[in-house]
Design a protein around this motif. Structure first.
Motif, PDB file in Angstrom:
ATOM      1  N   UNK A   9      20.175 139.823  -9.364  1.00  0.00           N
ATOM      2  CA  UNK A   9      21.453 140.520  -9.459  1.00  0.00           C
ATOM      3  C   UNK A   9      22.376 139.813 -10.455  1.00  0.00           C
ATOM      4  N   UNK A  10      23.099 140.573 -11.277  1.00  0.00           N
ATOM      5  CA  UNK A  10      23.975 139.989 -12.306  1.00  0.00           C
ATOM      6  C   UNK A  10      25.278 139.459 -11.709  1.00  0.00           C
ATOM      7  N   UNK A  11      25.140 138.446 -10.875  1.00  0.00           N
ATOM      8  CA  UNK A  11      26.267 137.896 -10.120  1.00  0.00           C
ATOM      9  C   UNK A  11      26.303 136.383 -10.291  1.00  0.00           C
ATOM     10  N   UNK A  12      27.499 135.846 -10.503  1.00  0.00           N
ATOM     11  CA  UNK A  12      27.727 134.403 -10.402  1.00  0.00           C
ATOM     12  C   UNK A  12      28.377 134.130  -9.059  1.00  0.00           C
ATOM     13  N   UNK A  13      27.720 133.323  -8.240  1.00  0.00           N
ATOM     14  CA  UNK A  13      28.283 132.946  -6.940  1.00  0.00           C
ATOM     15  C   UNK A  13      28.981 131.598  -7.077  1.00  0.00           C
ATOM     16  N   UNK A  14      30.210 131.532  -6.607  1.00  0.00           N
ATOM     17  CA  UNK A  14      30.994 130.300  -6.626  1.00  0.00           C
ATOM     18  C   UNK A  14      31.204 129.845  -5.190  1.00  0.00           C
ATOM     19  N   UNK A  15      30.759 128.618  -4.898  1.00  0.00           N
ATOM     20  CA  UNK A  15      30.890 128.054  -3.554  1.00  0.00           C
ATOM     21  C   UNK A  15      31.743 126.795  -3.637  1.00  0.00           C
ATOM     22  N   UNK A  16      32.826 126.764  -2.889  1.00  0.00           N
ATOM     23  CA  UNK A  16      33.674 125.582  -2.821  1.00  0.00           C
ATOM     24  C   UNK A  16      33.167 124.667  -1.712  1.00  0.00           C
ATOM     25  N   UNK A  17      32.938 123.391  -2.032  1.00  0.00           N
ATOM     26  CA  UNK A  17      32.357 122.478  -1.049  1.00  0.00           C
ATOM     27  C   UNK A  17      33.109 121.151  -0.965  1.00  0.00           C
ATOM     28  N   UNK A  18      33.035 120.578   0.207  1.00  0.00           N
ATOM     29  CA  UNK A  18      33.377 119.172   0.447  1.00  0.00           C
ATOM     30  C   UNK A  18      32.752 118.773   1.776  1.00  0.00           C
ATOM     31  N   UNK A  19      31.753 117.915   1.707  1.00  0.00           N
ATOM     32  CA  UNK A  19      31.055 117.413   2.906  1.00  0.00           C
ATOM     33  C   UNK A  19      30.531 118.561   3.774  1.00  0.00           C
ATOM     34  N   UNK A  20      29.621 119.311   3.209  1.00  0.00           N
ATOM     35  CA  UNK A  20      29.070 120.495   3.880  1.00  0.00           C
ATOM     36  C   UNK A  20      27.573 120.357   4.163  1.00  0.00           C
ATOM     37  N   UNK A  21      27.104 119.152   4.449  1.00  0.00           N
ATOM     38  CA  UNK A  21      25.670 118.945   4.645  1.00  0.00           C
ATOM     39  C   UNK A  21      25.111 119.735   5.831  1.00  0.00           C
ATOM     40  N   UNK A  22      25.926 120.026   6.823  1.00  0.00           N
ATOM     41  CA  UNK A  22      25.439 120.752   7.998  1.00  0.00           C
ATOM     42  C   UNK A  22      25.306 122.250   7.743  1.00  0.00           C
ATOM     43  N   UNK A  23      25.989 122.757   6.724  1.00  0.00           N
ATOM     44  CA  UNK A  23      26.020 124.201   6.500  1.00  0.00           C
ATOM     45  C   UNK A  23      25.291 124.657   5.236  1.00  0.00           C
ATOM     46  N   UNK A  24      25.259 123.808   4.216  1.00  0.00           N
ATOM     47  CA  UNK A  24      24.938 124.259   2.874  1.00  0.00           C
ATOM     48  C   UNK A  24      23.529 124.827   2.715  1.00  0.00           C
ATOM     49  N   UNK A  25      22.535 124.223   3.343  1.00  0.00           N
ATOM     50  CA  UNK A  25      21.165 124.662   3.095  1.00  0.00           C
ATOM     51  C   UNK A  25      20.937 126.114   3.517  1.00  0.00           C
ATOM     52  N   UNK A  26      21.461 126.490   4.679  1.00  0.00           N
ATOM     53  CA  UNK A  26      21.309 127.881   5.120  1.00  0.00           C
ATOM     54  C   UNK A  26      22.001 128.834   4.159  1.00  0.00           C
ATOM     55  N   UNK A  27      23.144 128.427   3.656  1.00  0.00           N
ATOM     56  CA  UNK A  27      23.860 129.257   2.696  1.00  0.00           C
ATOM     57  C   UNK A  27      23.029 129.456   1.434  1.00  0.00           C
ATOM     58  N   UNK A  28      22.559 128.362   0.845  1.00  0.00           N
ATOM     59  CA  UNK A  28      21.830 128.449  -0.419  1.00  0.00           C
ATOM     60  C   UNK A  28      20.494 129.168  -0.272  1.00  0.00           C
ATOM     61  N   UNK A  29      19.880 129.063   0.887  1.00  0.00           N
ATOM     62  CA  UNK A  29      18.615 129.772   1.123  1.00  0.00           C
ATOM     63  C   UNK A  29      18.767 131.287   1.022  1.00  0.00           C
ATOM     64  N   UNK A  30      19.982 131.778   1.196  1.00  0.00           N
ATOM     65  CA  UNK A  30      20.208 133.223   1.188  1.00  0.00           C
ATOM     66  C   UNK A  30      20.638 133.758  -0.175  1.00  0.00           C
ATOM     67  N   UNK A  31      20.616 132.890  -1.212  1.00  0.00           N
ATOM     68  CA  UNK A  31      21.204 133.264  -2.507  1.00  0.00           C
ATOM     69  C   UNK A  31      20.192 133.314  -3.649  1.00  0.00           C
ATOM     70  N   UNK A  32      18.919 133.459  -3.319  1.00  0.00           N
ATOM     71  CA  UNK A  32      17.880 133.356  -4.348  1.00  0.00           C
ATOM     72  C   UNK A  32      17.752 134.597  -5.221  1.00  0.00           C
ATOM     73  N   UNK A  33      18.503 135.637  -4.917  1.00  0.00           N
ATOM     74  CA  UNK A  33      18.355 136.896  -5.659  1.00  0.00           C
ATOM     75  C   UNK A  33      19.428 137.085  -6.728  1.00  0.00           C
TER      76      UNK A  33
END
Length: 294
Positions: A9-33
């Motif tokens: 998909x022609x989309x740029x996803x912007x994610x704001x982070x600070x100390x998100x080790x508990x959440x980030x992997x599940x988020x990124x796993x859903x963004x492969x398209x």
């Protein structure tokens, strides 16, 4: 724009982070398209960056200078975004496949809308909340040249470096997607309450600005009762902030009117936290009034 089933998909996803080790992997796993994912990080000290490096994402560090813009608007101003669409996400959000299907269909409709409201489906203490009215909609997906964040009161260097309740102003038509994001923070309740303490400080500043300037800032969305959900929320905020016992009104709204009691003890706790948050906002607003009278 006709999209093929396996085309990114022609989309740029912007994610704001600070100390998100508990959440980030599940988020990124859903963004492969999507074509591009960018993390705007505030110098995380945990394993956030280590996890991000396991995925095809870009990492950019952000140093807040105070005032406008904050993190996500800074990214919109600074990044060389070549995709026609931008999607703003938090690290504790997951995009389900059904939402990707809906987004794919929406982007295939030629120039139908310039931005889309997406609901943040609320999960609390390990379960999805069906009742209580804690989910809300915000403009998160938009054409890159059609939207920017409100410019509210001038925050200082000690303020939150990311947009808290600032909304997106859209130059064009806004549509609405039906499928909600999965919004589930895996940090503990202490972190949740601590974050809302920061939010209440910001909210008190915005209310004090409204009290003294009769507006929230230089460039804001229009408060409208019969507008979209962002405009309606802003209109309601302007109506209720002067009412006595506002925190009890919010408790009644979430726990009784929106049936939060059907969620059991979790519904009670969430409603109490919401009520406490409003009480803190009012107390901090009162403090600001007293300080600035001296």
């Amino acid at each position: 724009m006709k999209l093929k089933s396996k085309e990114k998909l022609p989309i740029t996803i912007i994610i704001a982070t600070k100390n998100e080790e508990l959440n980030l992997q599940k988020c990124l796993n859903s963004l492969k398209c999507v074509e591009r994912v960018v993390l705007i990080d505030s110098h995380s000290s945990d394993k956030t960056l280590e996890i991000a490096n396991l995925f095809e994402v870009e990492i950019i560090q952000f140093d807040y200078k105070g005032g406008y813009p904050k993190k996500r608007q800074w990214a919109l101003d600074t990044l060389d975004i070549t995709t026609p669409w931008v999607f703003l996400l938090d690290a504790d959000e997951v995009v389900p496949s059904s939402l990707w299907d809906e987004i794919t269909n929406a982007l295939s409709q030629k120039d139908l809308f310039d931005a889309y409201l997406i609901k943040k489906g609320f999960h609390f203490m390990g379960k999805k909340m069906k009742y209580g009215g804690f989910s809300f909609q915000a403009v998160l997906l938009f054409k890159r040249d059609k939207a920017k964040f409100e410019k509210l009161f001038e925050d200082d260097l000690n303020g939150f470096d990311m947009e808290v309740h600032e909304r997106i102003i859209v130059k064009g038509k806004i549509g609405k997607l039906k499928t909600p994001l999965v919004h589930e923070d895996f940090k503990n309740l202490e972190a949740y309450i601590s974050r809302h303490n920061i939010y209440s400080t910001w909210k008190a500043k915005s209310r004090y600005y409204l009290l003294t300037k009769s507006q929230y800032g230089e460039k804001t969305i229009r408060p409208r009762l019969f507008g979209n959900s962002q405009e309606r929320h802003r209109w309601l905020d302007r109506m209720v902030y002067k009412l006595p016992f506002e925190h009890w009104i919010f408790f009644f709204y979430h726990y009784f009117f929106r049936l939060g009691f059907l969620e059991g003890y979790r519904g009670l706790i969430a409603s109490q936290i919401r009520s406490s948050y409003i009480a803190q906002v009012r107390a901090k607003t009162y403090e600001l009034k007293k300080i600035n009278k001296k």
